[in-house]
Design an enzyme around this catalytic site. Sequence first.
Site, PDB file in Angstrom:
ATOM      1  CD  GLU A 145     -48.548 123.979 -23.308  1.00 49.76           C
ATOM      2  OE1 GLU A 145     -48.226 124.173 -22.121  1.00 49.76           O
ATOM      3  OE2 GLU A 145     -49.212 122.989 -23.679  1.00 49.76           O
ATOM      4  CG  HIS A 202     -47.702 117.503 -26.836  1.00 47.88           C
ATOM      5  ND1 HIS A 202     -48.852 118.134 -27.270  1.00 47.88           N
ATOM      6  CD2 HIS A 202     -46.828 117.550 -27.878  1.00 47.88           C
ATOM      7  CE1 HIS A 202     -48.686 118.534 -28.520  1.00 47.88           C
ATOM      8  NE2 HIS A 202     -47.474 118.187 -28.911  1.00 47.88           N
ATOM      9  CB  CYS A 251     -53.216 122.815 -24.879  1.00 50.38           C
ATOM     10  SG  CYS A 251     -52.715 121.148 -24.452  1.00 50.38           S
TER      11      CYS A 251
END
Length: 373
Positions: A186, A282, A367
């Site tokens: 990702e 993130h 992810c």
Amino acid sequence: MVQGFKPEFFGTANAFFLPQTLFTLVFVAILAAVGGYGTRYLALVSGLVAALFGALVGTAVPLLVAGQTLDGEVIAYLVGTLVGINLVFVLAVILASATVGRRVYAGVVFGAPDARGALAERRVAIIRRPAATLADGHVTHIEKSPIDLDLADEQWESYVNVLEKAGWTTIEVDQADDLADSVFVEDAVIIFGDVAMITSPGSEHRIAETEAVEVTVRELGLQVAHIVSPGTLDGGDVLKVGRTVYVGRSGRTNAEGIHQLRHIVSALGYTVVAVPLTKVLHLKSAVTALPDGTVIGYLPLVDDPKIFDRFLSMPEEGGAHVVKLSDDTVLMAASAPESAQLIENLGYRVISVDISEYEKLEGCVTCLSVRVR
């Protein structure tokens, strides 16, 4: 005396190579049907196998039809052609398999995106098999824990099976054992309709991950845009909710990366909202969104929930992460049973999968794939 090649030789050459070509195409089709062109390395191996068998069978059949017996002398001749007249044919097939073959395979399996979003309607998920060096992956906000590589492989297979059973066609980026974090595909690319934005990873250890990912999205026929240095941007920092793009200003994504993102996607009809981020790696480590656009997150890790139009707090950290499989179904980590029940009570179907080894590396369910949608 050696004579130059004459035009009348074309007929003889075509007659000789026609059987090889036909049988090679048959073997290519068989190998493609069992996934032999799913990655570039598989395509090379498949090309070699198809070329060898095609050349041998294609050369043998005319001899047998002409009355020759498949004895030792004929077998020796067939093998000899592989380093003689058939050698160029074999090399050409291998080269074509790794280049044109991969593009044709993608076109047949996924179809050519002849209009904006056409590929997305086919529900394609880009994935990348975990590296043999996965245990060397980097963490920033948690303590490093030992990784069970066998269990990680099993969990990745289970994750992929969930995607496929939910109707998503998966395509693998070539595995990279020298890139420990590459399974988190990702972070290397963000999909906006039929545009694939290749990111500029904020960790020097991950910069090389984008090369093979770009090859894959080009083979899918997607248009390609880039975030370039000095801008940095990880895909895990980007959350799309309708036409709004939330982007985390994190340790991996800088102001220049956000500026470039805003410039590129505004032309595609998206609005970019920058989100301060200090508590997680993130943005999507802290928040994701349900299919109806409600942003969900684990409140202790969210800097400012008021940024989002609608925010729903989850009781577990793993509950902040969902992958939209359809309008009424989401994928979640098995580590968040209370959150799963809460989401089910909202009328959604929840499919849970164990990704404990990836959670040790600050990974989550988002992810491990990039959905073309």
